[in-house]
Design a protein around this motif. Structure first.
Motif, PDB file in Angstrom:
ATOM      1  N   UNK A  42      -8.722  34.108 -16.120  1.00 54.60           N
ATOM      2  CA  UNK A  42      -8.482  32.787 -16.695  1.00 54.60           C
ATOM      3  C   UNK A  42      -7.536  31.987 -15.798  1.00 54.60           C
ATOM      4  N   UNK A  43      -6.530  32.662 -15.297  1.00 49.65           N
ATOM      5  CA  UNK A  43      -5.572  31.999 -14.424  1.00 49.65           C
ATOM      6  C   UNK A  43      -6.237  31.576 -13.112  1.00 49.65           C
ATOM      7  N   UNK A  94      -9.129  13.003  -4.106  1.00 46.89           N
ATOM      8  CA  UNK A  94      -8.690  12.674  -2.759  1.00 46.89           C
ATOM      9  C   UNK A  94      -9.847  12.549  -1.775  1.00 46.89           C
ATOM     10  N   UNK A  98      -3.018  17.153   2.171  1.00 44.60           N
ATOM     11  CA  UNK A  98      -2.838  17.506   0.749  1.00 44.60           C
ATOM     12  C   UNK A  98      -4.001  18.378   0.275  1.00 44.60           C
ATOM     13  N   UNK A 129      -3.885  22.088  -1.253  1.00 47.01           N
ATOM     14  CA  UNK A 129      -4.423  22.445  -2.562  1.00 47.01           C
ATOM     15  C   UNK A 129      -5.449  23.580  -2.471  1.00 47.01           C
ATOM     16  N   UNK A 181       0.018  25.857 -18.048  1.00 47.98           N
ATOM     17  CA  UNK A 181      -1.152  26.711 -18.248  1.00 47.98           C
ATOM     18  C   UNK A 181      -0.817  28.159 -17.913  1.00 47.98           C
ATOM     19  N   UNK A 223      -5.108   4.881   7.666  1.00 47.38           N
ATOM     20  CA  UNK A 223      -3.706   5.164   7.429  1.00 47.38           C
ATOM     21  C   UNK A 223      -3.495   6.397   6.548  1.00 47.38           C
ATOM     22  N   UNK A 224      -4.340   6.534   5.541  1.00 50.11           N
ATOM     23  CA  UNK A 224      -4.094   7.599   4.571  1.00 50.11           C
ATOM     24  C   UNK A 224      -4.899   8.876   4.801  1.00 50.11           C
ATOM     25  N   UNK A 264      -3.017  12.132   5.679  1.00 48.85           N
ATOM     26  CA  UNK A 264      -2.219  12.612   4.553  1.00 48.85           C
ATOM     27  C   UNK A 264      -3.117  13.282   3.520  1.00 48.85           C
ATOM     28  N   UNK A 265      -4.216  12.581   3.176  1.00 48.10           N
ATOM     29  CA  UNK A 265      -5.155  13.133   2.195  1.00 48.10           C
ATOM     30  C   UNK A 265      -5.656  14.490   2.667  1.00 48.10           C
ATOM     31  N   UNK A 308      -8.196  17.773  -8.338  1.00 46.29           N
ATOM     32  CA  UNK A 308      -7.356  16.926  -7.495  1.00 46.29           C
ATOM     33  C   UNK A 308      -8.002  16.618  -6.152  1.00 46.29           C
ATOM     34  N   UNK A 330       0.961   3.791  -2.758  1.00 43.57           N
ATOM     35  CA  UNK A 330       0.007   4.905  -2.869  1.00 43.57           C
ATOM     36  C   UNK A 330       0.696   6.261  -2.676  1.00 43.57           C
ATOM     37  N   UNK A 331       1.644   6.285  -1.729  1.00 40.81           N
ATOM     38  CA  UNK A 331       2.386   7.536  -1.522  1.00 40.81           C
ATOM     39  C   UNK A 331       3.005   7.998  -2.822  1.00 40.81           C
ATOM     40  N   UNK A 388       0.276  14.359  -8.342  1.00 36.49           N
ATOM     41  CA  UNK A 388       0.303  15.775  -7.981  1.00 36.49           C
ATOM     42  C   UNK A 388       1.350  16.537  -8.787  1.00 36.49           C
ATOM     43  N   UNK A 392      -0.347  22.770 -14.550  1.00 33.73           N
ATOM     44  CA  UNK A 392      -0.742  24.095 -14.067  1.00 33.73           C
ATOM     45  C   UNK A 392       0.299  25.138 -14.460  1.00 33.73           C
ATOM     46  N   UNK A 442       0.806  -1.206   0.000  1.00 30.65           N
ATOM     47  CA  UNK A 442       0.000   0.000   0.000  1.00 30.65           C
ATOM     48  C   UNK A 442       0.845   1.265   0.000  1.00 30.65           C
ATOM     49  N   UNK A 475       0.347   9.086  -5.530  1.00 27.17           N
ATOM     50  CA  UNK A 475      -0.218  10.407  -5.226  1.00 27.17           C
ATOM     51  C   UNK A 475       0.802  11.496  -5.514  1.00 27.17           C
ATOM     52  N   UNK A 509      -7.860  23.263 -11.188  1.00 32.86           N
ATOM     53  CA  UNK A 509      -6.794  22.318 -10.866  1.00 32.86           C
ATOM     54  C   UNK A 509      -6.976  21.770  -9.453  1.00 32.86           C
ATOM     55  N   UNK A 529      -6.105  37.675 -15.863  1.00 30.03           N
ATOM     56  CA  UNK A 529      -6.008  37.126 -14.523  1.00 30.03           C
ATOM     57  C   UNK A 529      -7.133  36.151 -14.216  1.00 30.03           C
ATOM     58  N   UNK A 543      -8.192  28.594 -13.774  1.00 26.40           N
ATOM     59  CA  UNK A 543      -7.278  27.466 -13.953  1.00 26.40           C
ATOM     60  C   UNK A 543      -6.829  26.893 -12.623  1.00 26.40           C
ATOM     61  N   UNK A 544      -6.434  27.761 -11.724  1.00 29.66           N
ATOM     62  CA  UNK A 544      -5.968  27.323 -10.405  1.00 29.66           C
ATOM     63  C   UNK A 544      -7.101  26.634  -9.639  1.00 29.66           C
ATOM     64  N   UNK A 568      -0.782  31.277 -20.561  1.00 26.43           N
ATOM     65  CA  UNK A 568      -1.591  32.471 -20.298  1.00 26.43           C
ATOM     66  C   UNK A 568      -0.717  33.713 -20.331  1.00 26.43           C
ATOM     67  N   UNK A 590      -7.105   0.973   5.535  1.00 26.63           N
ATOM     68  CA  UNK A 590      -6.729   1.777   4.391  1.00 26.63           C
ATOM     69  C   UNK A 590      -6.968   3.264   4.665  1.00 26.63           C
TER      70      UNK A 590
END
Lengths: 65, 803
Positions: B178-179, B194, B217, B221, A22, B209-210, B213-214, B190, A4-5, A12, A19, A1, A8, B186, B176, B182-183, A26, B206
């Protein structure tokens, strides 16, 4: 498992690369004009190009009498 | 291909229909004028005939390319002027970006990007279709900037260079929004990946454990989304609070903040995974709505002032000969040469030849004014006819037109403070939501504990985030604005559309708005003329440059010329000619000895040596369909006419307009503006429809100012919208559609509220989980967007037939 790290992390990184691309596109003005390239793309190369009339003339000449 | 359409012939170059007898045949193809033929020849000899195969009859009518325009771009030879226009210059390679209004089709792009075939000095050229610009790289050793401009003109793509183009900021604007989209997109994409595992599976090794972390992240983001993409919402909310206005952005900003803080808390404590997907999705959708609404006609300008009306340079006459100087360098006492069709840049006194100054654009006077040597001419007028010389009496900054513009009243911007429809609704909405949040909080505190109460309040604010509410108006307005654009009513922004719906008073200008600029009907009244007399009239008028003479000349174009024994123009009176000992006169009533008619329309009398035989009456040409338009408008709107012209057309107007319509004549720029203001003080919401600089004040003052333009490429005064002149008869349709658009938005609000009721019921009963938020938010947004889009499409379907 632990894989997975890695996945991911890779996904990313990939997303961030897109990005950045992009951002770059732009910044360099690719969104300035979204119409002209679509027309420009259809212009055929000059070499060997024949206008409709030229083609017509040629086909007339080639037809056996 | 081109050729015959029915019985009429069609010009191979520009597609103009013409009578077969008028056609100029060349290379087996018909042309409407020599200009079109010349352009065809140029393109043909340089192997650019493909121009005609991309689009049928792609050209612009080239009649206007007159050989006399040879000096038009002479000012480009002046290094100081050229330097201001060039984007890049290393002494050899130069880059210039020119505005070419004639760009309109694929063929235009093709020919303008193959300019190197016409002249090897051109290295590269690139068209931007949206802005109607062409960027040309050329070798300055082989071709000068002036020659580039002249080359473009020779193929009927004349670049437009005016005072404004010198001052323009040449930096490209970074898009700007559009950017930001975009961000947000994005991050949203993602985060969805997650967040998904949690929705499917609640427990297990499962996830345990994750999950942390998820969570981190997702948190990472969401940071750029909150602090970069959603920035404007926070700024706008703060601005609203400062001005004590409750706008929709306050609720959005509040929702985003609560979503973010609560999710952050869940991640830190490990108690959950937060609402990051809802948060980023919300911002993403909102920004898309914003983008959709932000419709720009980049080649149109709604903020033009006299600078884009004035030329760049003018010819100065010095002892050493002619010299080209920049407008700003004109000093009082300078002697200037003004050619046909050129604009007079400063106030001055006529020194040579007779000026026929067309002030129709500046004052609304329909006919050119005659000014003889020694008389004063004002800046902004256009010389028609022969060239004149004037002596400047002021510099540009102190001229009539410039002074007019620098007046305070012209500068104020009244649109900024206007509250839009979404803000009006959300004002109530915000208070209701806050009340619900408070009540629910108190209830849960009472029945359970404080922590639960805080959660409930947060849930209410999250779920009440007015995404659907905030999206309804942008999508509806954006869609309708676009459709209006197709039907050639170009509105500045959505606020204008909203104001249009509330209009109850219409104020029309006459010259150029209801009438067609530079187009007159010449009507003859009196005893019938013989063919010989008609020929004589034509011959007499032939020698004169007077605008009225030229109109009569045009009317009798088909008759042969009979050269008179003697002919003489009497300044300010008319023309005199001798035929076989008889004196013929064409001119004013007193001079020809006629009885002057009662009305004040412009008249020219004809005296045939014995008596006054009849009179030519000049009437403005009213646009077709105007009368019908007023008939449809009169029941719902108050109509006024304000004209800068004299009362000559009053009778004619009375026939066209509904009876009892107030008409005001001889109105100056300021009187028009004050008139609009007066109506507004009575509580009326005024739409001004005008075309010239003399309407500029009223256009700005009115609630909605619409500039009518024959050709959207030429100068129009600053306005909220630009309407193509031939669409004027459909003004009532546009007004009606704007009203219906508001109705659609209101009904969309009802739907948005329904969703909110569902969401709130989850929230107050402490059942709101991330998965419910993640489903409810996009479903409500998308269904509202689809609803308004479908409805506005149906509404504006009819508009398609107008264009």
């Amino acid at each position: 498992m632990a894989a997975l790290y890695l996945t991911i992390f890779i996904s990313l990184i990939l997303a961030i690369i897109f990005l950045v691309l992009f951002y770059h596109s732009n910044k360099t003005g690719q969104y300035e004009d979204t119409y002209t390239p679509s027309v420009r793309m259809l212009f055929e190369d000059e070499a060997g190009y024949k206008s409709v009339e030229e083609k017509q003339r040629e086909s007339e000449e080639n037809t056996p009498k | 291909m081109a050729g015959e359409k029915g019985e009429k012939l069609v010009c191979y170059h520009c597609g103009l229909e013409m009578h077969p007898s008028e056609a100029i045949w060349h290379d087996g193809k018909p042309f409407c004028c020599n200009g079109c033929k010349t352009v065809y020849e140029i393109l043909h000899t340089h192997d650019l005939s493909r121009y005609y195969t991309l689009v049928e009859n792609p050209g612009i009518n080239a009649e206007s390319i007159s050989p006399s325009s040879g000096d038009k771009f002479a000012f480009l030879d002046k290094p100081e002027i050229a330097a201001k226009l060039l984007e890049f210059d290393d002494g050899q390679t130069r880059v210039v970006n020119l505005f070419v209004p004639a760009i309109h089709c694929a063929s235009c792009i093709w020919v303008l990007e193959h300019l190197e075939k016409l002249n090897p000095g051109i290295l590269h050229s690139e068209v931007n279709f949206n802005t109607k610009n062409v960027r040309i790289t050329f070798d300055s050793r082989k071709i000068t900037l002036r020659q580039v401009a002249e080359l473009l003109t020779s193929i009927a793509y004349e670049p437009q260079i005016n005072l404004d183009s010198l001052e323009k900021n040449k930096r490209r604007s970074e898009n700007r929004l559009i950017l930001q989209i975009g961000v947000a997109g994005f991050a949203f994409g993602n985060i969805m990946l997650l967040a998904l595992p949690h929705y499917i599976q609640k427990e297990g090794y499962w996830l345990e454990r994750f999950a942390p972390l998820f969570g981190w992240i997702m948190f990472g983001l969401s940071l750029p989304v909150v602090f970069y993409s959603a920035r404007e919402y926070f700024e706008s909310a703060l601005k609203g609070l400062k001005n004590r206005i409750v706008n929709v952005d306050i609720l959005i900003a509040l929702g985003i903040t609560v979503l973010f803080l609560r999710s952050f808390y869940e991640v830190i404590t490990g108690s959950g995974q937060g609402y990051f997907d809802s948060l980023t999705g919300l911002v993403f959708f909102l920004l898309i709505g914003k983008y959709f609404q932000q419709i720009t006609y980049r080649y149109l300008s709604f903020e033009r002032d006299y600078k884009s009306y004035f030329p760049v340079a003018v010819t100065k006459i010095t002892e050493r000969g002619e010299e080209i100087i920049e407008i700003k360098d004109i000093k009082p006492g300078d002697r200037l040469l003004i050619r046909n069709e050129e604009i007079i840049p400063v106030d001055g006194v006529v020194m040579k030849n007779t000026a026929f100054v067309d002030y129709s654009f500046v004052t609304g006077e329909s006919l050119p004014v005659e000014k003889t040597v020694g008389e004063k001419v004002l800046a902004g007028g256009k010389q028609t006819g022969n060239y004149i010389e004037i002596e400047a009496v002021s510099d540009v900054d102190n001229s009539y037109l410039t002074r007019l513009w620098s007046r305070e009243a012209f500068k104020k911007n009244r649109h900024k403070q206007l509250k839009n429809i979404t803000d009006k609704v959300s004002e109530y909405f915000t208070f209701v939501i806050l009340a619900i949040a408070l009540l629910a909080g108190v209830y849960w505190w009472w029945h359970k504990d404080f922590v639960t109460a805080v959660w409930i309040v947060a849930s209410v604010l999250i779920v009440a985030c007015p995404c659907a509410l905030a999206l309804a108006a942008p999508f509806a307005f954006g869609n309708v604005l676009r459709r209006f654009g197709h039907a050639q009513l170009y509105l500045k922004n959505e606020t204008v559309l909203e104001s249009m719906a509330g209009i109850d008073t219409l104020v029309f200008d006459k010259t150029g708005t209801l009438t067609v600029q530079e187009k007159f009907k010449v009507r003859y009244e009196g005893e019938a003329l013989t063919d010989r007399e008609k020929s004589i009239i034509k011959s007499i008028t032939k020698i004169s440059n007077h605008p009225l003479s030229r109109l009569i000349y045009k009317a009798y174009k088909q008759f042969p010329v009979i050269t008179p024994e003697h002919v003489q123009e009497v300044k300010g009176k008319g023309i005199l000619a001798y035929y076989e000992g008889k004196t013929f006169k064409l001119g004013s009533a007193t001079w020809t000895g006629a009885q002057k008619g009662s009305d004040s329309s412009t008249q020219v009398y004809f005296y045939n040596g014995k008596k006054v035989k009849g009179v030519f009456i000049f009437e403005a040409h009213y646009r077709e369909g105007v009368q019908a338009l007023f008939k449809r408008l009169q029941s719902r709107y108050k109509i006024y006419i304000v004209s800068g012209d004299n009362e000559g057309e009053r009778k004619k107007l009375e026939k066209i307009l509904p009876s009892g319509t107030e008409m005001h004549f001889n109105m100056s720029v300021h009187e028009k503006m004050d008139f609009t203001k007066k109506l507004q003080k009575q509580g009326l919401r005024v739409m001004m429809i005008g075309d010239g600089l003399n309407d500029a004040g009223a256009l700005k003052q009115s609630d909605v100012g619409i500039a009518v333009a024959e050709d959207t490429n030429v100068f129009t005064p600053a306005a909220d919208g630009i309407l193509k002149a031939h669409q004027l008869p459909y003004l009532d349709v546009f007004l009606k559609k704007s009203k219906q658009t508001l109705h659609v938005i209101y009904s969309a609000y009802v739907i948005a509220f329904a969703y909110n009721v569902i969401g709130l019921s989850f929230a107050v009963s402490n059942l709101l989980s991330p998965v419910i938020a993640a489903i409810l938010m996009p479903v409500s947004s998308i269904s509202v967007v689809v609803y308004v889009t479908v409805w506005t499409n149906i509404l504006t379907k009819k508009l398609k037939f107008l264009s």
